[in-house]
Design an enzyme around this catalytic site. Structure first.
Site, PDB file in Angstrom:
ATOM      1  N   GLY A   1      33.419  50.583  41.370  1.00 14.78           N
ATOM      2  CA  GLY A   1      34.190  50.007  42.475  1.00 14.78           C
ATOM      3  C   GLY A   1      33.546  48.768  43.060  1.00 14.78           C
ATOM      4  O   GLY A   1      34.225  47.760  43.311  1.00 14.78           O
TER       5      GLY A   1
ATOM      6  N   ASP B   1      25.581  50.564  32.768  1.00 22.04           N
ATOM      7  CA  ASP B   1      26.477  51.677  33.103  1.00 22.04           C
ATOM      8  C   ASP B   1      26.616  52.525  31.834  1.00 22.04           C
ATOM      9  O   ASP B   1      26.775  51.980  30.745  1.00 22.04           O
ATOM     10  CB  ASP B   1      27.856  51.140  33.534  1.00 22.04           C
TER      11      ASP B   1
ATOM     12  N   SER C   1      41.113  57.825  36.798  1.00 25.25           N
ATOM     13  CA  SER C   1      40.877  57.913  38.245  1.00 25.25           C
ATOM     14  C   SER C   1      40.046  56.748  38.783  1.00 25.25           C
ATOM     15  O   SER C   1      39.902  56.577  39.987  1.00 25.25           O
ATOM     16  CB  SER C   1      40.174  59.232  38.588  1.00 25.25           C
TER      17      SER C   1
ATOM     18  N   GLN D   1      42.118  53.038  40.534  1.00 25.43           N
ATOM     19  CA  GLN D   1      42.568  52.867  41.915  1.00 25.43           C
ATOM     20  C   GLN D   1      41.693  51.866  42.678  1.00 25.43           C
ATOM     21  O   GLN D   1      42.097  51.309  43.680  1.00 25.43           O
ATOM     22  CB  GLN D   1      42.571  54.266  42.571  1.00 25.43           C
TER      23      GLN D   1
ATOM     24  N   LYS E   1      32.526  51.428  29.933  1.00 29.71           N
ATOM     25  CA  LYS E   1      32.758  50.461  31.013  1.00 29.71           C
ATOM     26  C   LYS E   1      32.096  49.120  30.739  1.00 29.71           C
ATOM     27  O   LYS E   1      32.621  48.072  31.116  1.00 29.71           O
ATOM     28  CB  LYS E   1      32.242  51.020  32.339  1.00 29.71           C
TER      29      LYS E   1
ATOM     30  N   ASP F   1      26.590  54.686  42.921  1.00 29.49           N
ATOM     31  CA  ASP F   1      27.291  55.525  43.894  1.00 29.49           C
ATOM     32  C   ASP F   1      26.470  56.745  44.291  1.00 29.49           C
ATOM     33  O   ASP F   1      27.017  57.726  44.764  1.00 29.49           O
ATOM     34  CB  ASP F   1      28.630  55.980  43.313  1.00 29.49           C
ATOM     35  N   ASN F   2      25.173  56.701  44.082  1.00 29.83           N
ATOM     36  CA  ASN F   2      24.396  57.899  44.386  1.00 29.83           C
ATOM     37  C   ASN F   2      22.993  57.529  44.847  1.00 29.83           C
ATOM     38  O   ASN F   2      22.458  56.471  44.494  1.00 29.83           O
ATOM     39  CB  ASN F   2      24.348  58.827  43.173  1.00 29.83           C
TER      40      ASN F   2
ATOM     41  N   CYS G   1      32.208  59.767  46.782  1.00 33.60           N
ATOM     42  CA  CYS G   1      33.579  59.254  46.725  1.00 33.60           C
ATOM     43  C   CYS G   1      34.495  60.256  46.017  1.00 33.60           C
ATOM     44  O   CYS G   1      35.668  60.391  46.381  1.00 33.60           O
ATOM     45  CB  CYS G   1      33.617  57.906  46.019  1.00 33.60           C
TER      46      CYS G   1
ATOM     47  N   CYS H   1       6.538  52.659  56.233  1.00 36.36           N
ATOM     48  CA  CYS H   1       7.363  52.860  55.033  1.00 36.36           C
ATOM     49  C   CYS H   1       6.478  53.256  53.852  1.00 36.36           C
ATOM     50  O   CYS H   1       5.458  52.610  53.602  1.00 36.36           O
ATOM     51  CB  CYS H   1       8.140  51.588  54.709  1.00 36.36           C
TER      52      CYS H   1
HETATM   53 ZN   LIG Z   1      10.211  49.699  53.152  1.00 35.49          ZN
END
Ligand SMILES: [Zn+2]
Length: 266
Positions: A40, A61, A68, A71, A85, A129-130, A186, A243
């Site tokens: 997406g 990918d 699906s 869309q 893909k 997406d993860n 999603c 961090c």
């Molecule tokens: Zn950082």
């Protein structure tokens, strides 16, 4: 470099911009960008970078086009359902701009392959997406000194940030990946297709700005978009001295803590 007549016509609206010009356009044609996920977000990123004449676009990918996906994943087409893909992306890019070389990488990013892949690219656009992939890409970009433009979408919401060497990183915002299943995806919670277009187009814009060295970078800032209320909010994200990756006493100095595979699609 000298442009062909076709290139002067193709890129005329860029070349006329004082911030781009012939020098900037030549720089884009010489640029190398890695796009993580041809989904997406990756769709508008790849389409706009190709149209802009970014000379080399690596796309990683391991998925095939599913009905699906269509869309929101405007890079792909009904007739290409079932095909990898990255091959579908190569077809789409070839149709847009013959100046662009798309490097298809049909693989899953993992801690063992990511650093070698990053070595070939200047800027990374993460459209995965993860969380495992996003953290892996963040950590690897930092360790390899690459600029990362990261975006995410869910339902009607989007987020975008740029992480540059020396500035804050993704872990300054989200310390570590949430447990699997804690945050909806999603596929379980849905996503409005057009928000992928909004966020992916912004991501492409920020990648082009980083390549050209123009404007105000999104490094150190996080954009939060709510499409239902049509609001765009930007918050400052300072580097976190605590961090674990980019802080004063980093605990993460390699990718050993990452699982062996991470899924990238979007
Ligand atoms: Zn950082």
């Amino acid at each position: 470099m000298t442009f062909t007549e076709d290139q002067i016509r193709r890129y005329a609206r860029h070349i006329i911009l004082p911030e781009v010009g012939g020098v900037g356009q030549a720089r884009l044609l010489d640029s190398r960008v890695l796009v993580v996920g041809a989904g997406g977000l990756g769709s508008p990123v790849i389409l706009y970078l190709a149209a802009a004449g970014v000379g080399t676009i690596g796309v990683i990918d391991d998925d095939v086009v599913d009905l699906s996906n269509l869309q929101r994943q405007v890079l792909h087409a009904t007739e290409r359902v079932g095909r990898p893909k990255v091959d579908s992306a190569a077809d789409a890019v070839a149709a847009i701009n013959p100046d662009v070389r798309l490097v298809p990488i049909r693989a899953r990013l993992d801690k063992d392959n990511i650093r070698a892949i990053l070595a070939d690219y200047q800027v990374v656009a993460d459209g995965s997406d993860n969380f495992p992939t996003r953290f892996l890409v963040n950590d690897a970009c930092r360790l390899e000194g690459r600029t990362l433009v990261s975006a995410a979408i869910l339902r009607f919401d989007g987020q975008l940030a740029t992480f540059r060497p020396g500035g804050p990183c993704y872990r300054c915002i989200y310390r570590e990946a949430p447990p699997e299943g804690a945050v909806p995806t999603c596929s379980s919670a849905g996503v409005l297709g057009a928000i992928a277009g909004v966020m992916g187009s912004l991501q492409a814009t920020e990648v082009l700005k980083e390549l050209l060295g123009i404007g105000e970078t999104m490094a150190g800032r996080l954009l939060i978009v709510d499409a239902l209320s049509t609001t765009f909010r930007t918050v400052r994200v300072p580097r976190d001295p605590g961090c674990p990756l980019c802080g004063d006493h980093p605990a993460i100095t390699d990718l050993a803590s990452h699982g062996s595979t991470a899924h990238a699609c979007g």
